[in-house]
Design a protein around this motif. Structure first.
Motif, mmCIF file in Angstrom:
data_model
loop_
_atom_site.group_PDB
_atom_site.id
_atom_site.type_symbol
_atom_site.label_atom_id
_atom_site.label_comp_id
_atom_site.label_asym_id
_atom_site.label_seq_id
_atom_site.Cartn_x
_atom_site.Cartn_y
_atom_site.Cartn_z
ATOM 1 N N PRO A 288 0.920 -1.378 -0.080
ATOM 2 C CA PRO A 288 0.031 0.077 -0.057
ATOM 3 C C PRO A 288 0.748 1.180 -0.034
ATOM 4 O O PRO A 288 2.014 1.253 0.732
ATOM 5 N N LEU A 289 0.540 2.189 -0.506
ATOM 6 C CA LEU A 289 1.286 3.634 -0.889
ATOM 7 C C LEU A 289 1.639 4.124 0.424
ATOM 8 O O LEU A 289 2.782 4.529 0.601
ATOM 9 N N LYS A 290 0.526 4.121 1.309
ATOM 10 C CA LYS A 290 0.996 4.481 2.722
ATOM 11 C C LYS A 290 1.997 3.942 3.396
ATOM 12 O O LYS A 290 3.021 4.559 4.055
ATOM 13 N N GLU A 291 2.143 2.656 3.502
ATOM 14 C CA GLU A 291 3.303 2.007 3.858
ATOM 15 C C GLU A 291 4.656 2.227 2.981
ATOM 16 O O GLU A 291 5.666 2.528 3.677
ATOM 17 N N ALA A 292 4.580 2.183 1.831
ATOM 18 C CA ALA A 292 5.556 2.663 1.078
ATOM 19 C C ALA A 292 6.276 3.812 1.338
ATOM 20 O O ALA A 292 7.592 4.082 1.420
ATOM 21 N N PRO A 308 -6.173 10.455 1.632
ATOM 22 C CA PRO A 308 -6.853 9.337 1.624
ATOM 23 C C PRO A 308 -7.472 8.310 0.521
ATOM 24 O O PRO A 308 -7.471 7.306 0.390
ATOM 25 N N GLN A 309 -7.644 9.185 -0.644
ATOM 26 C CA GLN A 309 -8.133 8.682 -1.773
ATOM 27 C C GLN A 309 -7.184 7.927 -2.525
ATOM 28 O O GLN A 309 -7.481 6.760 -3.308
ATOM 29 N N VAL A 310 -5.943 8.008 -2.325
ATOM 30 C CA VAL A 310 -4.735 7.214 -3.127
ATOM 31 C C VAL A 310 -3.874 6.394 -2.038
ATOM 32 O O VAL A 310 -2.829 5.504 -2.614
ATOM 33 N N GLU A 311 -4.043 6.453 -0.763
ATOM 34 C CA GLU A 311 -3.035 5.943 0.085
ATOM 35 C C GLU A 311 -2.993 4.329 0.117
ATOM 36 O O GLU A 311 -2.193 3.552 0.542
ATOM 37 N N GLY A 312 -4.148 3.761 -0.296
ATOM 38 C CA GLY A 312 -4.242 2.295 -0.548
ATOM 39 C C GLY A 312 -3.979 1.644 -1.806
ATOM 40 O O GLY A 312 -3.852 0.637 -1.948
ATOM 41 N N ARG A 313 -3.298 2.553 -2.668
ATOM 42 C CA ARG A 313 -2.931 2.152 -3.991
ATOM 43 C C ARG A 313 -1.886 1.257 -3.832
ATOM 44 O O ARG A 313 -0.913 1.494 -3.031
ATOM 45 N N LEU A 314 -1.542 0.269 -4.797
ATOM 46 C CA LEU A 314 -0.301 -0.601 -4.343
ATOM 47 C C LEU A 314 0.809 -0.278 -5.339
ATOM 48 O O LEU A 314 0.823 0.024 -6.419
ATOM 49 N N VAL A 315 2.149 -0.436 -4.742
ATOM 50 C CA VAL A 315 3.234 -0.005 -5.206
ATOM 51 C C VAL A 315 4.072 -1.497 -5.309
ATOM 52 O O VAL A 315 4.285 -2.233 -4.302
ATOM 53 N N SER A 316 4.846 -1.529 -6.538
ATOM 54 C CA SER A 316 5.464 -2.759 -6.620
ATOM 55 C C SER A 316 6.760 -2.158 -7.370
ATOM 56 O O SER A 316 6.592 -1.462 -8.324
ATOM 57 N N GLY A 317 7.931 -2.732 -6.964
ATOM 58 C CA GLY A 317 9.145 -2.329 -7.832
ATOM 59 C C GLY A 317 10.534 -2.409 -7.049
ATOM 60 O O GLY A 317 10.455 -2.392 -5.633
ATOM 61 N N VAL A 334 3.889 6.318 -12.044
ATOM 62 C CA VAL A 334 3.032 4.915 -12.314
ATOM 63 C C VAL A 334 1.747 5.042 -11.839
ATOM 64 O O VAL A 334 0.820 4.560 -12.332
ATOM 65 N N LEU A 335 1.672 5.532 -10.367
ATOM 66 C CA LEU A 335 0.262 5.562 -10.005
ATOM 67 C C LEU A 335 -0.635 6.674 -10.374
ATOM 68 O O LEU A 335 -1.600 6.928 -9.967
ATOM 69 N N HIS A 336 -0.188 7.660 -11.421
ATOM 70 C CA HIS A 336 -0.827 8.608 -11.756
ATOM 71 C C HIS A 336 -1.340 9.610 -10.548
ATOM 72 O O HIS A 336 -2.381 9.882 -10.469
ATOM 73 N N LEU A 337 -0.185 10.030 -10.051
ATOM 74 C CA LEU A 337 -0.557 10.943 -9.017
ATOM 75 C C LEU A 337 0.239 12.275 -9.134
ATOM 76 O O LEU A 337 1.286 12.396 -9.937
#
Length: 354
Positions: A288-292, A308-317, A334-337
């Motif tokens: 999750p973006l928040k953890e990353a 809050p709208q994007v903190e759950g998006r997943l990050v890989s790499g 990558v996450l369009h932020l």
């Protein structure tokens, strides 16, 4: 000089040498006393031989096992002793091919005549003072700046790697080895000592081991412990009134998170996951973006948060910790932020406007 007079002189030199050794090991000598010692040492070959014999004797008695790391005289070898002479008075160093010969007197006779008893009393007194001092442990503090990764080697053979922007306190005594991770992250390789357990206090977690390898990551709301070798006991630092602190034993390739009230389920981990940062890597796998961002913020000079709208998006790499700003840019792309840098002390990630 007759034989008896010579023997008395030799015994006097041995007694004086014993007294000097005790004073030198006390770390409380004044500059004048050091000059007096150099003068006494240069007074005669008997004094030099006596000093060598006494330092060797203390080494044989096992005194060196009690010495602090910054002891004046290490293992009693003639060459090491000569180097210490040079510290007091450079002109006193004896050439390697002119080491004073032993046998100027009969050392066993001096021991039997009571000289050893005197030396042992001084030695015991010195050890007593050292042990009393050890009852007042002095904490060592290790701090890393943003972007700095540091390896700390402790006196018991343990090794700790401190991640960027971390602070560790180390407090050793005869009974235990206590540490506290005040902030950040650390990987511990603990030397095994059955009689002296090793503990780590970190946020809401208490960690206790004898000898093993594990990683501790201190976050604002939890502490994550990951074990790569051996067994680690993890428990709550505090618990609700009337309840015993919750605890768990972790084995190799297991991890757990400790919160203010309770522990998470035990999950699987790996050596690579726990130690990636020690190799200069940040590895995210559907994180999750928040953890990353919590991990990335250890290296960023200006921390970043997600709305809050994007903190759950997943990050890989896999990213290099040496270039955290580029890593943040890559994640945002990558996450369009979009990155809001209006506040010079905080970067805010939010959805890009279409």
């Amino acid at each position: 000089m007759n034989t008896n007079a010579r023997q008395v002189t030799c015994e006097e030199s041995l007694d004086q040498a014993c007294a000097w050794v005790a004073r030198l090991r006390s770390d409380a000598m004044s500059p004048k006393e050091k000059r007096d010692f150099a003068a006494w040492l240069s007074m005669s070959e008997k004094n030099r031989c006596a000093f060598q014999d006494i330092t060797a004797l203390w080494g044989d008695l096992g005194a060196l096992s009690y010495m602090p790391l910054d002891q004046l005289l290490p293992k009693s070898e003639p060459s090491a002793t000569r180097r210490e002479f040079a510290k007091v008075s450079p002109s006193m160093e004896t050439p390697a091919n002119k080491v004073p010969k032993r046998g100027v007197w009969d050392l066993p006779q001096w021991i039997l005549s009571g000289g050893l008893a005197t030396c042992t009393v001084l030695f015991a007194a010195w050890i007593g003072f050292q042990w009393m001092d050890s009852e007042k442990p002095n904490a060592l503090v290790f701090i890393t700046q943003t972007g700095e990764i540091r390896t700390v080697n402790l006196s018991d053979g343990s090794e700790i790697k401190l991640n960027s922007n971390s602070e560790l306190h180390v407090n050793y005594s005869r009974e235990e080895r206590r540490t506290q991770l005040v902030r950040g992250e650390a990987f511990f390789e603990v030397a095994r000592q059955t009689a002296r357990p090793f503990s780590v206090a970190a946020g809401s977690a208490k960690i206790r081991v004898l000898g093993t390898e594990f990683n501790v990551e201190l976050n604002p709301k939890s502490t994550r412990v990951s074990v790569t070798e051996g067994t680690v006991s993890v428990s709550e630092a505090d618990s609700a009134p009337g309840l015993a602190p919750e605890s768990v034993k972790l084995g190799k390739n297991q991890k757990v998170s400790v919160f203010k009230r309770g522990l998470s389920d035990v999950r699987r981990t790996s050596l690579e996951e726990a130690k990636d940062w020690t190799r200069g890597l940040l590895v995210f796998e559907k994180t999750p973006l928040k953890e990353a961002l919590l991990e990335l913020n250890r290296y960023l000079k200006v921390p970043a948060v997600a709305t809050p709208q994007v903190e759950g998006r997943l990050v890989s790499g896999t990213f290099a910790v040496s270039d955290p700003d580029n890593t943040l840019e890559a994640i945002a792309t990558v996450l369009h932020l979009q990155q809001d840098r209006t506040n010079s002390n905080l970067t805010i990630l939010s959805p890009k406007h279409k």
